[in-house]
Design an enzyme around this catalytic site. Sequence first.
Site, mmCIF file in Angstrom:
data_model
loop_
_atom_site.group_PDB
_atom_site.id
_atom_site.type_symbol
_atom_site.label_atom_id
_atom_site.label_comp_id
_atom_site.label_asym_id
_atom_site.label_seq_id
_atom_site.Cartn_x
_atom_site.Cartn_y
_atom_site.Cartn_z
ATOM 1 N N SER A 146 0.850 -1.039 0.055
ATOM 2 C CA SER A 146 0.096 0.117 0.149
ATOM 3 C C SER A 146 1.016 1.358 -0.140
ATOM 4 C CB SER A 146 -0.637 0.248 1.219
ATOM 5 O OG SER A 146 -1.479 1.383 1.428
ATOM 6 N N TYR A 159 -3.212 -0.592 10.048
ATOM 7 C CA TYR A 159 -3.277 -0.790 8.661
ATOM 8 C C TYR A 159 -1.893 -0.634 8.232
ATOM 9 C CZ TYR A 159 -4.154 -0.852 3.572
ATOM 10 O OH TYR A 159 -4.248 -1.024 2.278
#
Length: 263
Positions: A146, A159
């Site tokens: 990500s 996350y």
Amino acid sequence: MTDLFDIKGKIALITGSTHGLGMAMAKGLGEAGATIVVNGNSSQQKIDDAVKELQSQGINAVGYKFNVTNEQEVITAVKKIESEVGSISILINNAGIIKRIPLIEMEVADFKEVIDIDLVSPFIVSKHVAKGMIERRQGKIINICSMMSELGRNTVGAYAAAKGGLKMLTKNMATEWAKYNVQINGIGPGYFATEQTKPIRVDGHPFNDFIISRTPAAKWGDPSDLAGAAIFLSSKASDFVNGHILFVDGGILATIGKPSNEE
């Protein structure tokens, strides 16, 4: 040159691939000739529907339901896939969740759940798929990282911690397994137009305006934009690429951004 990107007949296991970016990569690899193994854990119906969608487009696809955080389920599923479908030559660790909670308010159980799914599960699945790849001296593993592998953002601390860890896990997998002709790389998606982002992708919405202004390409990514990166990292074209994170983000990470009054 086309032989470099040829993945016809390859078997690709994509975790969390019943929808969204996982499904987009499944379609991309499937259209390029790979047999797709769809995975999910929420319901068999979702897996069956995803398989039917792929098959309706002429893609060879099968589905297996298993929990990527449960090592015994993973071991059983990998053995079953390799027995019933064939040797897994491409693994994409895509399954993941995000919980948007400020760290000061986040329960430890929620933090651990994100880490377990987004970071521990790629270790578990890769470990058991890689054993066959190492034995055959050939394989491709792609971890879906990500932009949060590089940047922080409010409310996504768990996350970001998981995806930052996944970046380093990718590099360490390459460190240990590259000598067996297994390539392990990552893809770092930017902001994509999916069903999940549809409510905020409207003119005038603060986050939509932020993404459009923050992205040099001045648009959200289309899920199909991931196909090329996935095919490249699944094919001979990337045989000497290892431990690399390929960001598909429209240029966000290339720039500090622009002042709000700049055209």
